[in-house]
Design an enzyme around this catalytic site. Structure first.
Site, PDB file in Angstrom:
ATOM      1  N   LYS A  53       0.841  -1.202   0.000  1.00 36.99           N
ATOM      2  CA  LYS A  53       0.000   0.000   0.000  1.00 36.99           C
ATOM      3  C   LYS A  53       0.874   1.249   0.000  1.00 36.99           C
ATOM      4  O   LYS A  53       0.609   2.212  -0.707  1.00 36.99           O
ATOM      5  CB  LYS A  53      -0.937  -0.025   1.216  1.00 36.99           C
ATOM      6  CG  LYS A  53      -2.040  -1.057   1.068  1.00 36.99           C
ATOM      7  CD  LYS A  53      -2.767  -1.381   2.363  1.00 36.99           C
ATOM      8  CE  LYS A  53      -3.716  -2.561   2.110  1.00 36.99           C
ATOM      9  NZ  LYS A  53      -4.378  -3.057   3.314  1.00 36.99           N
ATOM     10  N   GLN A  97      -5.268  -1.928   9.425  1.00 37.72           N
ATOM     11  CA  GLN A  97      -4.932  -3.220   8.807  1.00 37.72           C
ATOM     12  C   GLN A  97      -5.521  -4.357   9.649  1.00 37.72           C
ATOM     13  O   GLN A  97      -5.271  -4.445  10.853  1.00 37.72           O
ATOM     14  CB  GLN A  97      -3.403  -3.346   8.687  1.00 37.72           C
ATOM     15  CG  GLN A  97      -2.942  -4.590   7.960  1.00 37.72           C
ATOM     16  CD  GLN A  97      -3.396  -4.625   6.491  1.00 37.72           C
ATOM     17  OE1 GLN A  97      -3.321  -3.629   5.790  1.00 37.72           O
ATOM     18  NE2 GLN A  97      -3.879  -5.767   6.057  1.00 37.72           N
ATOM     19  N   ASP A 120     -11.379   1.999   3.214  1.00 37.02           N
ATOM     20  CA  ASP A 120     -11.606   0.561   3.055  1.00 37.02           C
ATOM     21  C   ASP A 120     -13.080   0.264   2.789  1.00 37.02           C
ATOM     22  O   ASP A 120     -13.428  -0.831   2.359  1.00 37.02           O
ATOM     23  CB  ASP A 120     -11.170  -0.184   4.325  1.00 37.02           C
ATOM     24  CG  ASP A 120      -9.913  -1.000   4.121  1.00 37.02           C
ATOM     25  OD1 ASP A 120      -9.570  -1.257   2.956  1.00 37.02           O
ATOM     26  OD2 ASP A 120      -9.292  -1.385   5.128  1.00 37.02           O
TER      27      ASP A 120
END
Ligand code: NDP
Length: 284
Positions: A53, A97, A120
């Site tokens: 990322k 995460q 997300d």
């Protein structure tokens, strides 16, 4: 005729190029898009995802910040960190995460992220907006998978779509996106009886199970679009859920693993981040 390959490397490179242009346009107007990733503990797989990322951000000109927190942190500490990022004007996207260590409540932590910074797309508001057809942030993996499906140029209206897996982060949002495309959608899961009767009807088959070799050629309709979301490790090698060699002889289109949906997930994270920054500039 063997299936055509839906190449995530090529497709994601094109998306990253577009993102880089949008980032440059934002910078011209005085705004640098920023993504913060919170990494709790040191799970090796998470370390790799976070590094990928960060690399994607660097390549496209997005400012990235990785916040490392100890494996043993308490819920209040994690939530305080999220709230600090919510207030930070340099940050337009926040990502926690997953998975988190067992003592932490994932849903409670995700709920703390401002929905407009939830790149997300896991916040309940964004999940709800997806369900109701509103303009929310769409989860990156299903968004990337849909991009691949659309790239085939197939008219999706009325097509039979079967999604194997019903998780909140892949299966359910994937099914919802296909429903918005006017597919007739079936969601299968571990309690589904006679899975093959469902999958063999599918013009579009998405597998998000997490078991290597799970989807075999006899489960696939001839000419189907087969999207393999699974990421599994067998003898140290990464593979998907789909028996690629067998299924490619039956399917019309197929995604490889690696080099398929995973690449698109990261590309869509960058898209969601740049979109969050654009919305901020537009004052939405
Ligand atoms: P989950 O474990 O949350 O969900 C797996 C789903 O598979 C569940 O709904 C489960 O059913 C279903 N399932 C399990 N066994 C069977 C079976 N025998 N028959 C039918 N369905 C079954 O996983 P995720 O959704 O988080 O991830 C799925 C896979 O995708 C994993 O390999 C993950 O690593 C990968 N992934 C890949 C990403 C990418 O970027 N490419 C991003 C995110 C995930 P039930 O609900 O009944 O238990």
């Amino acid at each position: 005729m063997p299936a055509k390959i839906l190449d995530g490397k090529v497709m994601s490179a094109a998306i990253r190029e577009q993102v880089a242009c949008r980032v440059a346009a934002l910078k011209d107007r005085g705004l640098t898009p920023g993504l913060a990733v919170i990494l709790v503990g040191n799970d090796p797989a998470s370390e790799i995802y976070v590094r990928n990322k960060r690399n994607g951000c660097e390549e496209t000109g997005i400012y990235s910040r990785t916040i490392r927190m100890a494996e043993t942190i308490r819920q209040e500490e994690l939530e305080a960190q999220i709230e600090e990022l919510n207030r930070d004007d340099a940050i337009h996207g926040i990502l926690v995460q997953l998975p988190l260590p067992a003592q932490l409540d994932e849903q409670a932590a995700l709920a703390k992220i401002l929905p407009e910074k939830d790149v997300d797309g896991f916040h309940l508001i964004n999940a709800g907006l997806l369900m109701t057809g509103g303009k929310g942030v769409t989860a990156c993996t299903p968004k990337g998978a849909l991009h691949m499906i659309r790239s085939t140029g197939t008219d999706l209206n009325g097509k039979e779509a079967v999604v194997i897996g019903r998780s909140n982060i892949v299966g359910k949002p994937m099914a919802m996106l296909l429903l918005h495309e006017n597919c007739t959608v079936t969601i299968c899961h571990s309690r589904t009886k006679d899975l093959k009767t469902h999958t063999r009807r599918a013009d579009i088959l998405v597998s998000a199970v997490g078991r290597a070799g799970f989807v075999t050629a006899d489960m696939v309709k001839e000419g189907a679009i087969v999207i393999d979301v699974g990421i599994n490790r067998v003898d140290g090698k990464v593979c998907g859920d789909v028996d690629f060699e067998g299924v490619k002889e039956v399917a019309g289109w197929i995604t490889p693993v690696p080099g398929g949906v995973g690449k698109m997930t990261i590309a869509m994270l960058l898209v969601n981040t740049v979109e969050a920054a654009e919305r901020k500039l537009a004052g939405d």
